[in-house]
Write a protein that holds these residues in place. Structure first.
Motif, short mmCIF file in Angstrom:
data_model
loop_
_atom_site.label_atom_id
_atom_site.label_comp_id
_atom_site.label_asym_id
_atom_site.label_seq_id
_atom_site.Cartn_x
_atom_site.Cartn_y
_atom_site.Cartn_z
N SER A 100 -17.55 -10.30 8.72
CA SER A 100 -17.99 -10.97 9.94
C SER A 100 -19.48 -11.23 9.96
O SER A 100 -20.25 -10.66 9.18
CB SER A 100 -17.62 -10.11 11.17
OG SER A 100 -18.44 -8.94 11.20
N GLY A 124 -22.39 -11.74 13.33
CA GLY A 124 -22.52 -11.73 14.77
C GLY A 124 -23.97 -11.82 15.21
O GLY A 124 -24.87 -11.39 14.47
N ASP A 130 -23.63 -7.91 21.69
CA ASP A 130 -23.24 -9.10 20.93
C ASP A 130 -22.93 -10.26 21.86
O ASP A 130 -22.30 -10.09 22.90
CB ASP A 130 -22.02 -8.81 20.06
CG ASP A 130 -20.86 -8.27 20.85
OD1 ASP A 130 -20.99 -7.17 21.45
OD2 ASP A 130 -19.81 -8.94 20.91
N GLY A 175 -20.04 -14.47 17.65
CA GLY A 175 -19.68 -13.97 16.33
C GLY A 175 -18.41 -14.59 15.79
O GLY A 175 -17.66 -15.24 16.51
N TRP A 219 -22.52 -5.23 13.40
CA TRP A 219 -23.52 -6.00 14.16
C TRP A 219 -24.57 -5.11 14.82
O TRP A 219 -25.49 -5.61 15.46
CB TRP A 219 -22.83 -6.85 15.22
CG TRP A 219 -21.83 -7.82 14.65
CD1 TRP A 219 -21.65 -8.16 13.35
CD2 TRP A 219 -20.84 -8.55 15.38
NE1 TRP A 219 -20.62 -9.06 13.21
CE2 TRP A 219 -20.10 -9.32 14.45
CE3 TRP A 219 -20.49 -8.64 16.74
CZ2 TRP A 219 -19.05 -10.17 14.82
CZ3 TRP A 219 -19.45 -9.48 17.11
CH2 TRP A 219 -18.74 -10.24 16.16
#
Length: 360
Positions: A232, A234, A242, A245, A351
């Motif tokens: 991922s 983000g 966050d 993302g 993240w």
């Protein structure tokens, strides 16, 4: 030239109001609440609590009790919805022998405190998404439920809407062939305010826990097993939560899910689940009651309808009542929630999103 008669999807609160209005003069379906009725209380008096109380009114039912941090707000809620009892503290609610089940609708970071107390008191619990902050908290709550012989259930609507039960039954029967790919997006425009629940780290804000749980839940429902690989990217904001993302998930069977999330831009809430023989399109998927199946061989489009958007919260409560009555399939819904939580843990770890409660 754009079609001036086409409207953008409503926001969640407006959509719920429109859904309630659409069924206001219809009789309540007799096939939703099929298990013995429980006596319910709610903690929290926000948007979801009010929608739940309105849903019950459609069913000719009312909450037994309510508790809120501010008693005056709880009293106003009780007056508006015909609630019999207002409790000064959550401990008072849990001590009431007439309460069978509790619906927790407070902010994410408070859930585990209410779960621990209610489950230890022998109350069944339906808890709003995200059910906990992380897997460790959810494991703790599940252990308490098991030890006290009560049911813990995640209130994420996707786990309970009849549309998905119908589609999943057909998928498991092999009608669609192998599931290969899920593509799911959720975009919601939330004006930046560091004090709002969407951006406040102290209130467990951020896209993953608030909207990502929906995207990951529909992805997981159609996968044969939980994802074991997650890649991922983000973005976070100055508060440390966050805000956007994307992730690619894969399970041991090689099934892939691709999700995209943002709190900065409006997007259609759209899911496309691809199989060997067809793909399924679901718009406004969190409380969807319709879907389109497009068949690969001839392009034929099949419309599927099941359930009613307005009764989304009734389906949740009915599933808990069925689980309490011994329905094993309803009781196993918490397993999906645990799988989704594991992916959310991984995303936040990658993240760098950590909440104050997790730093202790």
């Amino acid at each position: 030239m754009a079609d001036e008669n086409v409207s953008a999807p409503l926001d969640a609160e407006a959509a719920a109001k429109a859904a309630f209005a659409a069924v206001a003069n219809q009789g309540f379906p007799s096939d939703i609440f099929t298990a013995p009725q429980l006596r319910w209380a709610v903690v929290g008096c926000g948007v979801i609590a009010n929608q739940m109380a309105e849903s019950l009114t459609l069913a000719g039912r009312h909450l037994l009790g309510v508790q809120n941090r501010t008693r005056a707000k709880a009293e106003g809620f009780a007056s508006a919805h015909g609630v019999e009892r207002v409790y000064d503290t959550f401990a008072d609610l849990c001590a009431d022998p007439d309460v069978d089940a509790v619906y927790v609708t407070t902010p994410h970071n408070t859930h585990i405190r209410y779960l621990r107390e209610a489950l230890a008191a022998g109350k069944h619990v339906l808890c709003e998404k995200s059910i906990t902050l992380n897997s460790a908290e959810l494991d703790c709550a599940r252990a308490l439920a098991l030890a006290n012989n009560v049911v813990l259930m995640d209130a994420t609507t996707i786990l309970h809407m009849p549309l998905y039960q119908v589609l999943l039954a057909r998928a498991k029967a092999g009608e669609f062939g192998r599931m290969n790919l899920a593509q799911v997006n959720f975009g919601s425009f939330k004006p930046y305010d560091p004090k709002s629940r969407f951006y406040n780290r102290g209130l467990a804000g951020g896209a993953v826990l608030d909207i990502g749980v929906y995207a990951l839940s529909i992805m997981r429902l159609f996968m044969e097993s939980a994802p074991t690989e997650v890649a991922s990217l983000g973005n976070t904001c100055e508060t440390g939560v966050d805000v956007a993302g994307g992730a690619v998930c894969r399970n041991p069977e090689g099934q892939i899910g691709v999700i995209s999330l943002t709190l900065h831009s409006k997007q259609p809430k759209r899911a496309v689940i691809s199989f060997d023989k067809c793909y399924i399109e679901v718009d406004q998927y969190p409380r969807a009651d319709t879907a389109r199946i497009v068949w690969t061989e001839d392009g034929r489009v099949e419309e599927v309808s099941a359930g009613t958007e307005a009764y989304a919260l009734c389906y949740e409560m009915a599933d808990l009542e069925r689980a309490v009555a011994g329905d094993a399939e309803a009781a196993r819904l918490i397993d999906y929630a645990a799988d989704v939580m594991s992916v959310m843990d991984k995303l936040r770890a990658d993240w760098g999103v950590v909440y104050p409660e997790e730093e202790k």
